[in-house]
Design an enzyme around this catalytic site. Structure first.
Site, PDB file in Angstrom:
ATOM      1  N   GLU A 163       0.825  -1.208   0.000  1.00  0.00           N
ATOM      2  CA  GLU A 163       0.000   0.000   0.000  1.00  0.00           C
ATOM      3  C   GLU A 163       0.858   1.257   0.000  1.00  0.00           C
ATOM      4  OE1 GLU A 163       0.812   1.712   2.874  1.00  0.00           O
ATOM      5  OE2 GLU A 163       1.932  -0.082   3.414  1.00  0.00           O
ATOM      6  N   GLY A 305       6.940   0.521   3.127  1.00  0.00           N
ATOM      7  CA  GLY A 305       5.632   0.262   2.529  1.00  0.00           C
ATOM      8  C   GLY A 305       5.769  -0.013   1.055  1.00  0.00           C
ATOM      9  N   GLU A 306       4.784   0.370   0.271  1.00  0.00           N
ATOM     10  CA  GLU A 306       4.694   0.164  -1.176  1.00  0.00           C
ATOM     11  C   GLU A 306       5.067  -1.255  -1.611  1.00  0.00           C
ATOM     12  OE1 GLU A 306       8.723   2.266  -3.034  1.00  0.00           O
ATOM     13  OE2 GLU A 306       7.204   3.608  -2.183  1.00  0.00           O
ATOM     14  N   ALA A 307       4.768  -2.251  -0.768  1.00  0.00           N
ATOM     15  CA  ALA A 307       4.979  -3.678  -1.053  1.00  0.00           C
ATOM     16  C   ALA A 307       6.448  -4.048  -1.208  1.00  0.00           C
ATOM     17  CB  ALA A 307       4.191  -4.118  -2.288  1.00  0.00           C
ATOM     18  N   SER A 308       7.359  -3.191  -0.743  1.00  0.00           N
ATOM     19  CA  SER A 308       8.781  -3.429  -0.980  1.00  0.00           C
ATOM     20  C   SER A 308       9.277  -4.716  -0.317  1.00  0.00           C
ATOM     21  CB  SER A 308       9.601  -2.229  -0.509  1.00  0.00           C
ATOM     22  OG  SER A 308       9.281  -1.886   0.831  1.00  0.00           O
TER      23      SER A 308
END
Length: 341
Positions: A163, A305-308
């Site tokens: 996200e 975040g950001e699915a890393s």
């Protein structure tokens, strides 16, 4: 509890229809593993992760030919209370950065050959301030879950979920506090790096949100609608859709796990097709994972975040699967096994 005609009833029905694992597929993986040119168990958890892939794909030869990373982006009314180190305008700016290929997740997906999709969940229209009222109404919450379910409609054999949303560690903390109780401050961390004053504002926002919605938080779906956000609802929908379509899921960090926690509170087996990609640096994440029975694959001190973290773990799963699929057997390589044969 909502009645049978409510939108939430459809979600409960789908949860009741979730398939289980395929033990025969997992057994086939174990049988092949015993023939490969390595000592039994030498690849450790990589071996059991391939078994997990097989069990949930329902295939004796599991695949990761179409791995997909999905990032859901949303905005939160609570950010106006100074709970983040960054302004809400960053949401739109980061969407532009994703589109231009400039974010960390773009580089990770390119390095590991992962598909990448970003979903803009009306980032220019924040959800309601959870300190004053619901983030979403029931119908809006279910519609957003349905949107998340459609995110994998084009097909994938492995899904990493993450996200992006300024302020969403605050709403995730509120979800955990509602589900698990205790001092609201226990669930609040520094997120993107707030200072001491910002940390205090986050804790106060969670306390106020719980007080505002007191008496309405016994139902996990009500917790999601009242305290969550669009990206969290969409991730919950994607997790559920993946289960129904037999797609294994790798979860990202603190916020993505909040979506999973809602489903787990509804049905403890709802996350059996999921693994935790990594242990976030956000303090309470380890406790949440323990409550959910999820052991993280990686622990790198990440909090981006950001699915890393999930994407990195999905790349590792590709490596584990390649070993299982392409390693020579003892017979093929002419190598003696433990019994000398």
């Amino acid at each position: 509890m909502t009645d049978a005609a409510s939108p939430f009833a459809d979600i409960r029905r789908l949860i009741g229809e979730m398939p289980g694992p395929d033990p025969d597929a997992a057994a086939a993986v174990r049988a092949r593993d015993a023939t490969l040119t390595k000592p039994p168990g030498a690849l450790g958890r990589l071996e059991t992760l391939v078994e997990w892939l097989a069990a949930w794909q329902g295939k004796e030869r599991p695949s990761l030919d179409r791995p997909l990373v999905c990032v859901f982006a949303g905005s939160h009314g609570v950010t106006a209370r100074g709970v983040s180190a960054f302004p809400a305008a960053v949401n739109r700016q980061m969407l532009d950065n994703f589109a231009a290929g400039g974010a960390a997740i773009n580089q990770i997906c390119a390095a590991y050959g992962l598909g990448f999709k970003v979903f803009d969940l009306a980032v220019d229209v924040p959800t309601g301030d959870i300190c004053e009222g619901p983030a979403l109404d029931e119908r809006g919450c279910v519609a957003t879950m349905a949107f998340g379910m459609e995110a994998i409609a084009a097909g994938t054999d492995g899904l990493a979920l993450g996200e992006m949303g300024i302020g969403n560690t605050t709403v995730a903390a509120a979800i955990y506090a509602a589900l698990y109780g205790g001092d609201p401050a226990h669930w609040v961390g520094r997120g993107t790096g707030v200072d001491e004053a910002g940390l205090a504002r986050k804790a106060e926002a969670v306390r106020l949100a719980l007080a505002t919605h007191a008496g309405h938080l016994d139902d996990p779906l009500e917790v999601l609608a009242r305290l969550g956000g669009r990206e969290i609802a969409a991730m919950a929908g994607a997790i559920l859709a993946a289960r129904l379509q037999r797609v294994p899921v790798v979860l990202d960090g603190y916020v993505a796990t909040a979506a999973a926690a809602i489903l787990h509170a509804l049905e403890p087996s709802a996350l059996d097709h999921c693994v935790a990609g990594h242990l976030s640096a956000e303090g309470a994440h380890a406790e949440v994972l323990e409550r959910l029975g999820l052991q993280p694959i990686l622990s790198l001190g990440m909090r981006l975040g950001e699915a890393s973290g999930a994407a990195l773990a999905l790349g590792l799963l590709k490596g584990a699967l390649a070993c299982h699929r392409d390693m020579a057997t003892f017979a093929q390589a002419g190598v003696s096994g433990q019994d000398g044969v």
